[in-house]
Enzyme design. Structure first.
Site, PDB file in Angstrom:
ATOM      1  N   GLY A 221       0.818  -1.207   0.000  1.00 25.53           N
ATOM      2  CA  GLY A 221       0.000   0.000   0.000  1.00 25.53           C
ATOM      3  C   GLY A 221       0.852   1.257   0.000  1.00 25.53           C
ATOM      4  O   GLY A 221       1.940   1.292  -0.576  1.00 25.53           O
ATOM      5  N   SER A 222       0.391   2.270   0.683  1.00 25.02           N
ATOM      6  CA  SER A 222       1.033   3.586   0.606  1.00 25.02           C
ATOM      7  C   SER A 222       2.385   3.670   1.290  1.00 25.02           C
ATOM      8  O   SER A 222       3.088   4.683   1.141  1.00 25.02           O
ATOM      9  CB  SER A 222       0.102   4.657   1.175  1.00 25.02           C
ATOM     10  N   THR A 223       2.802   2.647   2.052  1.00 21.25           N
ATOM     11  CA  THR A 223       4.172   2.676   2.570  1.00 21.25           C
ATOM     12  C   THR A 223       5.169   2.636   1.414  1.00 21.25           C
ATOM     13  O   THR A 223       6.294   3.124   1.541  1.00 21.25           O
ATOM     14  CB  THR A 223       4.450   1.504   3.527  1.00 21.25           C
ATOM     15  N   PHE A 224       4.737   2.088   0.254  1.00 16.45           N
ATOM     16  CA  PHE A 224       5.617   2.033  -0.918  1.00 16.45           C
ATOM     17  C   PHE A 224       5.862   3.425  -1.502  1.00 16.45           C
ATOM     18  O   PHE A 224       6.816   3.626  -2.266  1.00 16.45           O
ATOM     19  CB  PHE A 224       5.026   1.112  -1.994  1.00 16.45           C
ATOM     20  N   LYS A 225       5.025   4.393  -1.147  1.00 16.01           N
ATOM     21  CA  LYS A 225       5.230   5.762  -1.642  1.00 16.01           C
ATOM     22  C   LYS A 225       6.577   6.323  -1.209  1.00 16.01           C
ATOM     23  O   LYS A 225       7.099   7.254  -1.832  1.00 16.01           O
ATOM     24  CB  LYS A 225       4.090   6.665  -1.169  1.00 16.01           C
TER      25      LYS A 225
END
Length: 489
Positions: A221-225
């Site tokens: 999810g957004s931790t990959f941002k």
């Protein structure tokens, strides 16, 4: 008459040669692999006949071998003295007469059993004295307070948590839930051990998976941002205060679908927002567009620099996290926000946070502090910190740290705030099944100005919050408790 006898003799010679060759191959070439096979009960039984070395946490015995009055001579036991066997089960593994060995019991078997080359002279000494040779003591890097915080924080929810020392790579906590009691598998009652194994192996919750480093990997999810932002900063065209495209709705190329932000929120004015603000509020459209602008090669290369695609041992084997190769534009947009076919372990995402915390220098995770002679306490091995890679520059690390601090101070990660301590973090809410509740993620480090601990937490299917889950709400408080446990030693 001579010809038939000659044929019989030739056939007999060939059969004898084949038999001799096969037995020789087994004895000399396959012997080691057969001996190390975790299902080779002869090896397990032979090793139970001598004292196996202990596994230690904070100087306390997490796994021990105690003399018993049966054919196996020693009983392997787990837990005790304030250490929960279940909380450490996916780390220690088990030593079973029925189902073999797993976890550290398997990866460190030569040392624990005393058969390692490093213990040759100790074995020689035992032969002269007539004493039973014993295995080495494995002293772990685990912080018992942090492990307890991770285990209790996850509770009845399925998920995992990892904590690392960003400066050394030492594993301070590694919890996977639900756990299991390895003592039920280590029992010398074969029927009970077999029943316990079949029950655990068939359970829908998969308690035998070490979710922190393997099992079915998760979309981050957004931790990959963080990785997408790192790729943009490393390229040099974008800085934290640079304005990037951040529309309310992003039309995905080659499809009839559009991507919107969580809750349909607006990220900035006139469809623009700074990179820092986009990370602070976790703007999906901004990072999806940024990923397409960067291109698949740049994102894939940045992910690989952090460790995606690489298998390594610490000494437990960590499954490689994955980033899709040759993704088309709409798939790339979703990959840039940690969806589509991106998959990661909590260990990998803790490594990403740790690399940022350590000025762009990513250290190799390590679970073993030292190996000692169980009798003399003399150190046999003491691993030194090793660099895994340098995925980003120190300047990029500083920029990401500042942006992650903003996430915790003013953005989606406020639940991880610690009074008097600067915390850097990133939330993630990962969709993974049509109509299913999202996985809740949080990765962070603290203190942000002098990091002592980097953490990654994932809670499957939103945990107790279900469809209402978000990374900040569900995983953030768990990460906070783990960080506090390390900082407040």
């Amino acid at each position: 008459m001579k010809n038939p006898l000659k044929h019989v003799a030739v056939v007999g010679f060939v059969l004898f040669a084949l038999l001799f060759g096969s037995t020789s191959a087994i004895q000399y070439f396959a012997a080691d692999s057969l001996r190390q096979n975790p299902l080779n009960n002869r090896t397990v039984i032979a090793e139970l006949a001598r004292p196996r070395g202990p596994i230690l946490v904070d100087g306390k015995e997490l796994a021990a071998s105690n003399p018993v009055d049966d054919e196996y001579k020693y009983q392997r036991t787990y837990g005790g003295d304030g250490l929960s066997a279940k909380a450490y089960a996916n780390m220690t593994g088990y030593f079973s007469i029925v189902s073999g060995t797993t976890g550290l019991e398997r990866s460190e078997n030569d040392l624990l059993s005393g058969t390692s080359d490093a213990m040759f002279y100790d074995r020689v000494g035992s032969w002269f004295t007539g004493q039973q040779p014993s295995g080495a003591a494995i002293d772990l890097t685990i912080n018992a307070k942090a492990q307890r915080a991770a285990w209790e924080g996850l509770g009845d929810q399925r998920g995992a948590a990892v904590a690392l020392n960003p400066k050394t790579g030492e594993v301070l906590a590694m919890a996977s839930t639900p756990g299991f009691d390895p003592n039920t598998l280590a029992t010398h009652d074969r029927s009970s051990a077999q029943d316990a194994y079949q029950r655990l192996e068939g359970a829908k919750s998969k308690p035998l998976y070490n979710r922190a480093i393997g099992g079915n990997l998760y979309p981050p999810g957004s931790t990959f941002k963080l990785i997408t932002a790192a790729a943009a900063l490393e390229k040099g065209d974008v800085k934290p205060d640079s304005e990037i495209s951040a529309p309310d709705s992003l039309k995905l190329p080659q499809t009839s679908r559009s991507l919107r932000n969580a809750g349909g929120e607006t990220c900035g004015s006139n469809g623009r927002a700074t990179l820092k603000h986009s990370l602070t509020i976790s703007c999906n459209t901004a990072f999806a567009q940024l990923g397409m602008d960067l291109g698949g090669k740049a994102l894939n290369a940045q992910a690989e620099k952090f460790g995606f695609g690489k298998r390594f041992d610490m000494p437990l084997s960590v499954s490689p996290s994955t980033f899709p190769a040759d993704a088309n534009e709409p798939s790339l947009a979703m990959s840039a926000i940690g969806q589509y076919e991106v998959r990661a372990t909590p260990m990998q995402m803790a490594m990403v946070a740790a690399a940022i915390a350590n000025g762009g220098r990513e250290m190799t995770p390590n679970l073993v502090k030292q190996v000692r002679n169980a009798k003399t306490l003399e150190t046999i091995e003491k691993p030194s910190p090793k660099e895994f890679s340098r995925p980003i520059s120190s300047g990029t690390a500083d920029s990401l740290t500042d942006m992650m601090e903003s996430v915790v101070e003013d953005g989606t990660g406020t639940a991880a705030q610690i009074s008097g301590v600067k915390v850097a973090g990133k939330t993630g809410t990962a969709q993974h099944a049509e109509g299913g509740s999202p996985h809740a993620w949080f990765t962070s480090f603290a203190p942000a100005d002098d990091p002592q601990v980097a953490v990654a937490v994932v809670v499957e299917d939103g945990g107790s919050a279900g469809s209402e889950a978000s990374g900040g709400r569900v995983a953030g408080p768990i990460a906070k408790d783990i960080m506090e446990a390390v900082i407040d030693k």
